[in-house]
Design a protein around this motif. Structure first.
Motif, PDB file in Angstrom:
ATOM      1  N   ALA A  79       2.844  -9.803  35.473  1.00  0.00           N
ATOM      2  CA  ALA A  79       1.382  -9.179  36.081  1.00  0.00           C
ATOM      3  C   ALA A  79       1.530  -7.848  35.988  1.00  0.00           C
ATOM      4  CB  ALA A  79       0.933  -9.699  37.218  1.00  0.00           C
ATOM      5  N   ARG A  80       0.451  -6.853  35.856  1.00  0.00           N
ATOM      6  CA  ARG A  80       0.233  -5.475  35.623  1.00  0.00           C
ATOM      7  C   ARG A  80      -0.967  -5.187  36.815  1.00  0.00           C
ATOM      8  NH1 ARG A  80       0.200  -6.150  29.743  1.00  0.00           N
ATOM      9  NH2 ARG A  80       1.835  -5.292  29.066  1.00  0.00           N
ATOM     10  N   GLY A  81      -0.718  -3.941  37.094  1.00  0.00           N
ATOM     11  CA  GLY A  81      -1.612  -3.462  37.927  1.00  0.00           C
ATOM     12  C   GLY A  81      -1.803  -4.016  39.352  1.00  0.00           C
ATOM     13  N   ALA A  82      -3.165  -4.420  39.646  1.00  0.00           N
ATOM     14  CA  ALA A  82      -3.453  -4.789  40.820  1.00  0.00           C
ATOM     15  C   ALA A  82      -3.026  -6.353  41.150  1.00  0.00           C
ATOM     16  CB  ALA A  82      -4.886  -4.978  40.958  1.00  0.00           C
ATOM     17  N   LYS A  83      -2.772  -6.946  40.017  1.00  0.00           N
ATOM     18  CA  LYS A  83      -2.506  -8.401  39.973  1.00  0.00           C
ATOM     19  C   LYS A  83      -0.734  -8.464  40.354  1.00  0.00           C
ATOM     20  CE  LYS A  83      -5.846 -10.824  40.091  1.00  0.00           C
ATOM     21  NZ  LYS A  83      -5.997 -11.903  41.157  1.00  0.00           N
ATOM     22  N   GLY A  96       6.740  -8.065  36.846  1.00  0.00           N
ATOM     23  CA  GLY A  96       6.941  -7.305  35.837  1.00  0.00           C
ATOM     24  C   GLY A  96       6.319  -7.371  34.765  1.00  0.00           C
ATOM     25  N   ALA A  97       6.502  -6.954  33.602  1.00  0.00           N
ATOM     26  CA  ALA A  97       5.738  -7.124  32.374  1.00  0.00           C
ATOM     27  C   ALA A  97       7.031  -6.937  31.253  1.00  0.00           C
ATOM     28  CB  ALA A  97       4.653  -5.965  32.155  1.00  0.00           C
ATOM     29  N   CYS A 114       8.050 -19.416  36.883  1.00  0.00           N
ATOM     30  CA  CYS A 114       7.654 -18.296  36.356  1.00  0.00           C
ATOM     31  C   CYS A 114       6.010 -18.416  36.391  1.00  0.00           C
ATOM     32  CB  CYS A 114       8.139 -18.156  35.077  1.00  0.00           C
ATOM     33  SG  CYS A 114       7.710 -16.766  34.012  1.00  0.00           S
ATOM     34  N   ILE A 115       5.384 -17.601  36.724  1.00  0.00           N
ATOM     35  CA  ILE A 115       3.872 -17.429  36.771  1.00  0.00           C
ATOM     36  C   ILE A 115       3.524 -16.138  35.941  1.00  0.00           C
ATOM     37  CG2 ILE A 115       1.866 -17.229  38.561  1.00  0.00           C
ATOM     38  CD1 ILE A 115       3.644 -18.551  40.462  1.00  0.00           C
ATOM     39  N   ALA A 116       2.187 -16.231  35.357  1.00  0.00           N
ATOM     40  CA  ALA A 116       1.793 -15.480  34.725  1.00  0.00           C
ATOM     41  C   ALA A 116       0.117 -15.145  34.672  1.00  0.00           C
ATOM     42  CB  ALA A 116       2.197 -15.349  33.139  1.00  0.00           C
ATOM     43  N   THR A 117      -0.596 -14.153  34.679  1.00  0.00           N
ATOM     44  CA  THR A 117      -1.593 -13.906  34.316  1.00  0.00           C
ATOM     45  C   THR A 117      -2.074 -13.991  33.211  1.00  0.00           C
ATOM     46  OG1 THR A 117      -1.552 -11.607  34.098  1.00  0.00           O
ATOM     47  CG2 THR A 117      -1.951 -12.307  36.400  1.00  0.00           C
ATOM     48  N   PRO A 118      -3.150 -14.627  32.767  1.00  0.00           N
ATOM     49  CA  PRO A 118      -3.548 -15.097  31.320  1.00  0.00           C
ATOM     50  C   PRO A 118      -3.403 -13.687  30.531  1.00  0.00           C
ATOM     51  CG  PRO A 118      -5.112 -15.687  33.062  1.00  0.00           C
ATOM     52  CD  PRO A 118      -4.378 -14.992  33.563  1.00  0.00           C
ATOM     53  N   THR A 144       0.315 -22.612  36.484  1.00  0.00           N
ATOM     54  CA  THR A 144       1.099 -21.356  36.562  1.00  0.00           C
ATOM     55  C   THR A 144       0.827 -19.983  35.585  1.00  0.00           C
ATOM     56  OG1 THR A 144       2.801 -22.365  35.156  1.00  0.00           O
ATOM     57  CG2 THR A 144       3.233 -22.483  37.422  1.00  0.00           C
ATOM     58  N   VAL A 145      -0.445 -20.403  34.974  1.00  0.00           N
ATOM     59  CA  VAL A 145      -0.914 -19.400  34.149  1.00  0.00           C
ATOM     60  C   VAL A 145      -2.486 -19.407  34.809  1.00  0.00           C
ATOM     61  CG1 VAL A 145      -2.088 -18.700  32.147  1.00  0.00           C
ATOM     62  CG2 VAL A 145      -0.144 -19.727  31.844  1.00  0.00           C
ATOM     63  N   THR A 146      -2.408 -17.980  35.625  1.00  0.00           N
ATOM     64  CA  THR A 146      -3.605 -18.122  36.367  1.00  0.00           C
ATOM     65  C   THR A 146      -3.730 -16.563  37.127  1.00  0.00           C
ATOM     66  OG1 THR A 146      -4.663 -18.733  38.644  1.00  0.00           O
ATOM     67  CG2 THR A 146      -2.165 -18.653  38.351  1.00  0.00           C
ATOM     68  N   MET A 147      -5.305 -16.213  37.307  1.00  0.00           N
ATOM     69  CA  MET A 147      -5.430 -14.923  37.947  1.00  0.00           C
ATOM     70  C   MET A 147      -5.142 -14.958  39.440  1.00  0.00           C
ATOM     71  SD  MET A 147      -6.026 -12.891  35.613  1.00  0.00           S
ATOM     72  CE  MET A 147      -6.885 -11.398  36.602  1.00  0.00           C
ATOM     73  N   ASP A 148      -5.147 -16.363  40.138  1.00  0.00           N
ATOM     74  CA  ASP A 148      -4.727 -16.422  41.474  1.00  0.00           C
ATOM     75  C   ASP A 148      -3.405 -16.432  41.923  1.00  0.00           C
ATOM     76  OD1 ASP A 148      -5.003 -16.870  44.102  1.00  0.00           O
ATOM     77  OD2 ASP A 148      -6.111 -18.914  44.071  1.00  0.00           O
TER      78      ASP A 148
END
Length: 232
Positions: A79-83, A96-97, A114-118, A144-148
């Motif tokens: 994730a990046r930034g606020a997430k 990290g990214a 492992c979780i990731a934002t879309p 595990t691919v989610t904004m939450d």
């Protein structure tokens, strides 16, 4: 011929002639026989009537065990930034990214989920050959691919177990520690069986759940009465 250790021989003797047990009887037997010097994991294996080489017979999903796994789960989040900040605050072990991707490509994998934002999936997708075989690839089907990311991290650390059928039509997973109470382990067994049963694919024909077996990490296995495993 390899010599069988006394501990192993004694454990096997307790299981001789015992098959198709109720969940409660199987759990009691395994707890009694477990003699390793560490807290063994209760492991479940389910033989399914599917051929995962066909897309319409693939079985995968996730189950939240009512009593957890007893295991400390290390979580990595792309994730990046606020997430990224949200993931850190929620208790992620690694966030990290590009730098996280580089660490994984170097062969250093120090996480269990492992979780990731879309928006991170184009980057994560390049790691498929590394994460895929280890069943660590983020997937929207199992959350595990989610904004939450906060909820996903809480689920991963709170006893969530992912499952995916292997080539031979078998699903297995760790569903608790032998030190758990018999009742807690029985509840976990039935929750896992129920989740796999509900994940029955459209292409499955005939008997779906053929066999269910339990074992401890170092102990022999015992088959369950399928009806007992499926009962609520």
């Amino acid at each position: 011929m390899a010599k069988v250790a006394k501990r192993t021989a004694a454990a096997r003797a307790q299981f001789t002639g015992k098959t198709n047990l109720t969940v409660e009887d199987a759990v009691k037997l395994i707890k009694t026989a477990a003699s390793a010097k560490f807290d063994e994991t209760l492991e479940i294996a389910m033989n399914l009537g599917v051929d995962p080489r066909h897309a319409d017979q693939m079985v995968r999903g996730v189950v939240q065990l009512p009593n957890g796994t007893g295991k400390v789960v290390r979580v990595a989040v792309f994730a990046r930034g606020a997430k990224a900040d949200e993931a850190t605050a929620a208790g992620a072990d690694i966030v990290g990214a590009e730098e996280l991707a580089a660490t994984i490509q170097s062969g250093k994998i120090e996480f269990d989920r492992c979780i990731a934002t879309p928006d991170m999936m184009p980057l994560v997708g390049r790691l498929g050959k590394i994460l895929g075989p280890r069943n660590l690839m983020p997937n929207p089907k199992v959350g595990t691919v989610t904004m939450d990311v906060k909820t996903a991290i809480a689920a991963a650390k709170g006893g969530e177990v992912q499952f995916k059928v292997e080539k031979a039509g078998v699903i297995h997973g760790g569903i608790g520690k032998v030190s758990f109470t018999e009742e807690a382990l029985a509840q976990n067994v039935r929750a896992f069986v129920e989740a796999v049963t509900k994940a029955r694919p459209a292409g499955a024909k005939g008997t779906y759940v053929k066999k269910v077996s339990l074992s401890s990490t170092m102990g022999p296995g015992v088959s369950l009465d399928v009806a007992s495993a499926a009962a609520h």
